[in-house]
Write an enzyme that holds these catalytic residues in place. Sequence first.
Site, PDB file in Angstrom:
ATOM      1  N   CYS A 117       0.822  -1.185   0.000  1.00 14.92           N
ATOM      2  CA  CYS A 117       0.000   0.000   0.000  1.00 14.92           C
ATOM      3  C   CYS A 117       0.867   1.250   0.000  1.00 14.92           C
ATOM      4  O   CYS A 117       2.082   1.172  -0.106  1.00 14.92           O
ATOM      5  CB  CYS A 117      -0.851   0.030   1.262  1.00 14.92           C
ATOM      6  N   LEU A 131      -3.779  -1.596  -1.480  1.00 12.78           N
ATOM      7  CA  LEU A 131      -3.764  -2.708  -2.417  1.00 12.78           C
ATOM      8  C   LEU A 131      -3.975  -3.942  -1.551  1.00 12.78           C
ATOM      9  O   LEU A 131      -3.130  -4.271  -0.730  1.00 12.78           O
ATOM     10  CB  LEU A 131      -2.406  -2.780  -3.128  1.00 12.78           C
ATOM     11  N   ASN A 182       2.184  -0.225   5.838  1.00 10.26           N
ATOM     12  CA  ASN A 182       2.404  -0.718   4.491  1.00 10.26           C
ATOM     13  C   ASN A 182       3.301  -1.930   4.620  1.00 10.26           C
ATOM     14  O   ASN A 182       4.296  -1.876   5.329  1.00 10.26           O
ATOM     15  CB  ASN A 182       3.076   0.390   3.679  1.00 10.26           C
ATOM     16  N   GLY A 183       2.938  -3.025   3.953  1.00 13.61           N
ATOM     17  CA  GLY A 183       3.843  -4.171   3.975  1.00 13.61           C
ATOM     18  C   GLY A 183       3.137  -5.470   4.250  1.00 13.61           C
ATOM     19  O   GLY A 183       1.926  -5.587   4.094  1.00 13.61           O
ATOM     20  N   THR A 231      22.324   3.178 -12.647  1.00 10.19           N
ATOM     21  CA  THR A 231      22.036   1.735 -12.638  1.00 10.19           C
ATOM     22  C   THR A 231      20.564   1.486 -12.371  1.00 10.19           C
ATOM     23  O   THR A 231      19.925   0.663 -13.023  1.00 10.19           O
ATOM     24  CB  THR A 231      22.838   1.025 -11.532  1.00 10.19           C
ATOM     25  N   ARG A 279      18.390   2.475 -15.448  1.00  5.88           N
ATOM     26  CA  ARG A 279      18.513   1.509 -16.544  1.00  5.88           C
ATOM     27  C   ARG A 279      17.812   0.192 -16.233  1.00  5.88           C
ATOM     28  O   ARG A 279      17.156  -0.400 -17.072  1.00  5.88           O
ATOM     29  CB  ARG A 279      19.993   1.172 -16.775  1.00  5.88           C
TER      30      ARG A 279
END
Length: 569
Positions: A2, A64, A88-89, A328, A331
């Site tokens: 979330c 979510l 969250n988690g 990094t 990409r």
Amino acid sequence: MCGIFAVFSSSRKPFAGKKCKGRFKKCLREIAYDQSSKQRHRGPEHTGIEVLESDGVAMVHERLAIVGVYTGDQPFRSDKGHILMVANGEIYNYLELSEKIREKRPSYKPKSDCSVLIELYEDHGVELFSYITGMYAFALYDEESKNILLARDPYGIIPMYFGRDREQNIWVASEMKCLVDVCTEIEVFEPGTMMFGPVKELKKKRFFNPDWFDKPLRTHTNLTLLRETFEKAVHSHLECEVKFGCLLSGGVDSSLVASIATKIVRQTDPDFKLETFSIGLEGAPDFEYSNKVAKFIGSHHTEIHFTVDQGLDCIRDIIYKLETYDITTVRCSIPMYMMTRFMKSKGIKMVLSGEGADEIFGGYLYFHKAPNPEDFHHELVKRVRQLHLSDCLRANKSSMAWGIELRVPFLDKEFVDLVMSINPAEKIPGPLNQFQINGKRSHGPRIEKYILRKAFDGGSYLPDDVLWRQKEQFSDGVGYSWIDTISEYAASHVTDEDFAAAAEIYPINTPTTKEAFYYRAIFEEMFPGDHCARTVQKWVPRTDWGCSDDPSGRKQATHTAHKKCKTDV
Ligand SMILES: *[C@@H]1O[C@H](CO)[C@@H](O)[C@H](O)[C@H]1NC(C)=O
């Protein structure tokens, strides 16, 4: 997973923050709702808000739903009503914890995995962290004591930012974009730490401080234990009430996760087929291997092809969503960002992935240049402690950009502890190492992550050529032309004249290439100010060990054989 947002007014008066300058004065609830809207992609299903007007506190939860789908809407309130929390988690051991809580409160039923945090806080106060395994960031407010508790998991798998405005009000959010126009100070909330106390006396304290942070330990490798502990970790990461899948690059890390997950689910459902996904340019090296794995484990596999142009289109999006200018990360994130979007469209809400193995086992190619086991260990620790600024940040924010939860079983608390306690002499890769496994001394060249591969040797988990496959950097694996094209394309935007002034324009983390300059300029547009620039850290190999400072696998000197520097997921 979330998005969370919280604001704590320093004066405990109804909040009169900076966002009130428009035509209409906004109330606290509106301020909170609006600021959090910038991270609403993290919670496509529900927005929950609680406001404590007289304390000047507001919390927002963008949800979510993965566990406790029908009961887990947040913010949560404690049974007695005075504790408010957004989290969250995933708390992977919440069922076990609920059992314990029921010993004291027989009627207790968790509303979701995260809801146990409130009861744990009531029972144990700030000692609660020793009981939980999982990935999390949360903000809790105790209306009686007026204490705030903020915390983030040990490795920072879940993001969180902390800020203050001119009036010393405190702002917290999963993503920096929610804070950037209101705060004058912003920092990345440090993993494995908490902040506790009343709003004006918040104190930071580290709750996660394992012995191996400071010095290498000397535990011998026990391959059986290594295998069993990892299987247990994957098992706990499968707790899920919705459709899930697995990223499959064809490298050893994600392939092991997919193979183990399949074995576990088939114990109860013999016909189970895991949904697996891989992404690349046409003809990417990863496809050959991911197909092999998919056949071997009998998964339902999808290959996603993208074109270079489609990838380049995402640069701005990815910098905004990820809140970074590290080359990094930019990409590598783009393929993952495109892949998770596709997965979302197929109804997948949770995905397993292989992040973390390279940090705890030493999978990057430059580790071959480690001068001795001690230095090797300290470099691993540094990598692990920076995960929240690199791979964890990439994994979380590129998937949450589409509202998909990504889980990383290699970063299971118990498993990391086991691996990081092993004598580094038994983990270090290189041409002529002496090492000892299960009490036997051996000599000879050793591939990176040797003990991980060895623990799953024997042919029942993966085909040998996948298990012992040399690494491809994630972004090399998607197709060798990806890195070259994106760096040329990015660099082509920057004139020599601009680049010559890089140090003046960007005194903090001055970009050293035109590509870096381009990402930085975009970042600066979206997240202006020194405080935002400071939240980013560059991923670089050890140049003092003789590595190129461009982390791309093929730019590393040691890459001459089939070896690459960074790895697949
Ligand atoms: C290795 O771990 C296994 C599984 O926990 C255990 O049964 C075994 O005794 C261990 N071996 C040694 C040598 O400690």
